[in-house]
Scaffold this motif. Structure first.
Motif, short mmCIF file in Angstrom:
data_model
loop_
_atom_site.label_atom_id
_atom_site.label_comp_id
_atom_site.label_asym_id
_atom_site.label_seq_id
_atom_site.Cartn_x
_atom_site.Cartn_y
_atom_site.Cartn_z
N ASP A 1 0.70 -1.15 -0.10
CA ASP A 1 0.05 0.05 0.10
C ASP A 1 0.78 1.29 0.08
O ASP A 1 0.24 2.37 -0.35
CB ASP A 1 -0.80 0.03 1.14
N ILE A 2 2.01 1.27 0.05
CA ILE A 2 2.88 2.34 0.39
C ILE A 2 3.25 2.72 -1.19
O ILE A 2 3.33 3.94 -1.59
CB ILE A 2 4.18 2.02 1.08
N SER A 3 3.59 1.58 -2.01
CA SER A 3 3.95 2.02 -3.31
C SER A 3 2.95 1.67 -4.49
O SER A 3 3.03 2.28 -5.59
CB SER A 3 5.39 1.07 -3.69
N ASN B 1 1.85 -0.48 6.25
CA ASN B 1 1.70 0.49 7.15
C ASN B 1 1.69 -0.12 8.34
O ASN B 1 1.50 0.76 9.37
CB ASN B 1 0.31 1.13 6.82
N PRO C 1 12.33 4.29 3.71
CA PRO C 1 11.71 5.23 3.07
C PRO C 1 11.42 4.64 1.54
O PRO C 1 12.04 3.75 1.17
CB PRO C 1 12.73 6.44 2.95
N GLY D 1 9.01 10.47 0.23
CA GLY D 1 8.33 11.02 1.55
C GLY D 1 7.11 10.08 1.97
O GLY D 1 6.41 10.48 2.73
N ARG D 2 7.29 8.65 1.58
CA ARG D 2 6.26 7.84 2.15
C ARG D 2 7.18 6.59 2.79
O ARG D 2 7.86 5.79 2.07
CB ARG D 2 5.66 7.30 1.04
N ASP D 3 6.96 6.33 3.96
CA ASP D 3 7.95 5.17 4.78
C ASP D 3 7.10 4.01 5.01
O ASP D 3 5.87 4.16 5.52
CB ASP D 3 8.28 5.84 6.05
N TYR D 4 7.75 3.00 4.78
CA TYR D 4 7.16 1.66 5.35
C TYR D 4 7.07 1.65 6.92
O TYR D 4 8.22 2.21 7.45
CB TYR D 4 8.05 0.58 4.83
#
Length: 707
Positions: A399-401, A442, A561, A587-590
């Motif tokens: 869901d992050i990528s 997440n 990240p 700017g999105r981190d696991y």
């Protein structure tokens, strides 16, 4: 077909290369099946005799093979369409191997175990003299195989296996060039550093710069103390591709060199240096995975090679088990993820696979690939090896990528998935970003693992080492606490590997996965840890008792990240061409989670708790801190050990909240009783072999911990 360019040179992605091959774009058309040739260079007696199997022998040699660029099973290999081909239109490789086999193959059990060399090293070649319990594999009639898969390993010693892979070229024969990034991490002041740099891969064969003129576009050297600090550019006039070997007033830069960087004033160990340059002549490193596939397939099922040379174990192999530890374990996961567990005839290569202390995948299928790399807060933080999926299930959702599909997606589609074990030490959580294999991206829910997979967390352990109090060292100027963990997983691994054999060969279900979970509070955010007070201890350094600082938890961990390496990079496959170096942080981190600790002992609560964790002599902590002023980092791949006080009075006087040895065991006899109970319980759970239980009990009797 549209051409993609990087630094003015033709740059085919893996997908484009496959399309080119499918459209007949290769310079020559294959006329026959790929050749495979075996050369045995020596056969020697192996020391010892092993149960009913008897004597073993060591067979050494080389394997020369071909890879067909037009075969869809090879289409995933980056730059294969740009590799030179022979008269048959095939891409060639040559790999070294070592095999241990029963002298009388009629005594073999039918199991072939392949151990992937770590950076070419076979120093861990089975040695029952050093580790008597390892004789169990030979007593069971295994054939042990070690063969090279990594194409940038230099032949520096007989204990290193190498594979020769091709260099990609433009169709006109000119060099392919492109951006390349390396970290130069000095451990002491030095005027020059050699390429390729890095903490783990510094001895590999480097990619040379396209030009030694570092004033050109695409060349830079920066420095900073920590990963999060701003990069400070070092002027091109102050560094050169050179050796710093001159003396006197003209000491800088010395002799020009394509494999060394000279810095005016020298490299300072207080800094991390990052070098970006235009490299040339990328190796088609993914050919090494094809070589591994075809090597195991040959020894498993072929009577002879293409020239009629007999397979020395022909007709005796029914089952194949593959194993890799750390970097080579990551490579085994990459092998599986990229579809190489499907042999050229469509069958399985490995029936069982064990990726041991292997949280990531490895950078073997990108242009200018350097397989390996580790990662901490400070070093290798933006390196490859972490972008491919962590989840095992074919339907894993990131869901992050926004990407779909896990490690087993390709093998599930071809019905070639092995029975799979993944082993994790504590280091994989703290330093190598391991928790995403257990939860959604997440960190909000535990993942259900595939039926053909087990994940085993070795509680309270570091990435490797012998374990036991004798393995603990202490250099206060380098690490804050004594380094190493008394708790180890060596005995656990041995028992689990035999469980994998039993699962593959006999259909015996292995123990259930043993992992920390969100659901029961044993997998938590790092800030949720609650260590007990650990105070007033000493450790012997050079025969002198040296004070250990009171334990203070800093909450440092390696975050994860999402990075952008450019449009030609294929992150879901850890493949393609990286054109943005250093990569851009999106700017999105696991979510990174870690095992929760016991409030009384400080040992972790979940996972497989070895004898040393069930009958502890102190707190084995899964991380340690760098003691160098100005550097914020975890000590590389190592944990720490804080012993218990011997008596209740001593620990109360120091303010230590943990139980003392006296309170835990009462007497030496009580300690031996606790070790015996722990060992017997683990044997019953199939987490410890009886021979290792006996050794643990004997060791406890010989180790005086209480009067």
């Amino acid at each position: 077909m549209k051409q993609l360019h990087a630094f003015g040179k033709l740059a085919l992605t893996a997908a484009a290369a496959a399309a080119l091959a499918a459209c007949g774009g290769s310079d020559s058309t294959p006329t026959k099946a790929p050749a495979f040739k075996l050369e045995v260079t020596s056969t020697e007696a192996f020391p010892g005799t092993y149960g009913d199997v008897g004597e073993y022998e060591t067979v050494k040699g080389t394997l020369s093979g071909e890879v067909d660029p037009a075969d869809p099973k090879n289409a995933v290999i980056q730059d294969l369409a740009l590799a030179p081909t022979n008269a048959n239109g095939m891409v060639e490789y040559k790999a070294e191997f070592v095999m241990l086999k029963p002298k009388n193959m009629a005594k073999a059990s039918g199991v072939l175990r392949y151990d992937a060399p770590n950076r070419g090293n076979i120093l861990t070649l089975l040695n029952p003299t050093a580790t008597p319990s390892d004789a169990v594999y030979l007593e069971r009639g295994y054939v042990m195989l070690y063969s090279a898969w990594q194409g940038d390993v230099p032949k520096s010693s007989a204990a290193r296996l190498t594979v020769t892979v091709p260099v990609a070229k433009n169709k006109d024969g000119s060099s392919i060039t492109g951006p390349y990034r390396a970290e130069l991490v000095p451990t002491a002041a030095t005027p020059a550093m050699t390429l390729p740099g890095g903490v783990f891969n510094g001895t590999m064969i480097p990619y040379e710069p396209a030009s030694l003129d570092n004033t050109q576009s695409g060349y830079s050297l920066t420095r900073r103390a920590n990963e999060t600090d701003a990069r400070v550019t070092i002027p091109a006039s102050d560094w050169k591709f050179a050796t710093c070997d001159a003396t006197g007033s003209n000491a800088f830069p010395g002799s020009a060199s394509a494999t060394s960087v000279c810095l005016k004033g020298g490299f300072d160990p207080a800094y991390l240096y990052e070098l970006v340059y235009v490299a040339k002549d990328p190796k088609v490193m993914g050919v090494g995975l094809a070589a591994l596939r075809d090597t195991v397939s040959f020894f498993r099922s072929k009577a002879a090679d293409s020239a009629g040379m007999p397979n020395p174990i022909a007709g005796r192999i029914q089952y194949t088990l593959g194993q890799g530890t750390s970097q080579s374990g990551n490579a085994m996961k990459t092998f599986l993820h990229l579809g190489f567990n499907q042999a050229l005839d469509g069958s399985k290569v490995f029936d069982g696979m064990y990726a041991h202390v292997a949280a990531r995948q490895t950078n073997i299928n990108t242009r200018f690939a350097v397989p390996g790399g580790g990662g901490g807060l400070r070093t290798d933080h933006t390196a490859f090896g972490q972008t491919a999926p962590r989840g095992l299930d074919k339907d894993y959702a990131d869901d992050i990528s926004g990407r779909q599909g896990g490690v087993m997606k390709r093998c599930a589609a071809t019905n070639t998935c092995p029975k799979f074990f993944l082993g994790l030490s504590g280091t994989e959580f703290w330093q190598l970003q391991g928790s995403p294999v257990l939860t959604d991206a997440n960190g909000t829910k535990d993942l259900a693992q595939p039926d053909n997979a087990r994940i085993y967390y070795y509680a309270s352990t570091q990435h490797g080492g012998a374990g036991g109090t004798a393995s603990i060292a202490y250099a206060p100027t380098r690490a804050t606490y004594p380094t190493g963990t008394v708790v180890h997983f060596n005995d656990t691994f041995r028992a689990l590997f035999l469980n994998l054999e039993d699962w593959v060969v006999r259909g015996t279900q292995p123990p259930a996965s043993q992992v920390p979970k969100l659901a029961d509070g044993t997998l938590v955010r790092p800030e949720a840890l609650a260590f007990p007070a650990m105070k007033g201890l000493t450790w012997a350094v050079g025969g002198v008792q040296t004070a250990i600082p009171d334990f203070s938890y800093r909450g440092l961990y390696n975050n994860f990240p999402l990075f952008d390496f450019g449009p030609q990079y294929v992150p879901q496959d850890e493949a393609g061409i990286a054109t943005v170096l250093p990569p851009r942080n999106l700017g999105r981190d696991y979510a990174i989670l870690v095992p929760q600790v016991d409030a009384s002992t400080g040992l972790t609560r979940a996972g497989i708790r070895s004898v040393e964790a069930l009958a502890p002599l102190g707190t084995s902590i899964e991380f340690n801190y760098v003691a160098t002023p100005g550097i914020t980092d975890l000590a590389n791949l190592t944990g720490s050990f804080i012993p218990f006080h011997k008596t209740r009075a001593a620990r109360l006087a120091a303010g230590d909240a943990r139980p003392s040895l006296e309170e835990l065991y009462g007497t030496q006899e009580g300690y031996v009783t606790a070790v015996t109970a722990a060992a017997n319980a683990l044997v019953a759970q199939r987490m410890l072999l009886q021979r290792d239980a006996d050794l643990q009990i004997a060791r406890a009797k010989a180790t005086v911990v209480l009067p």
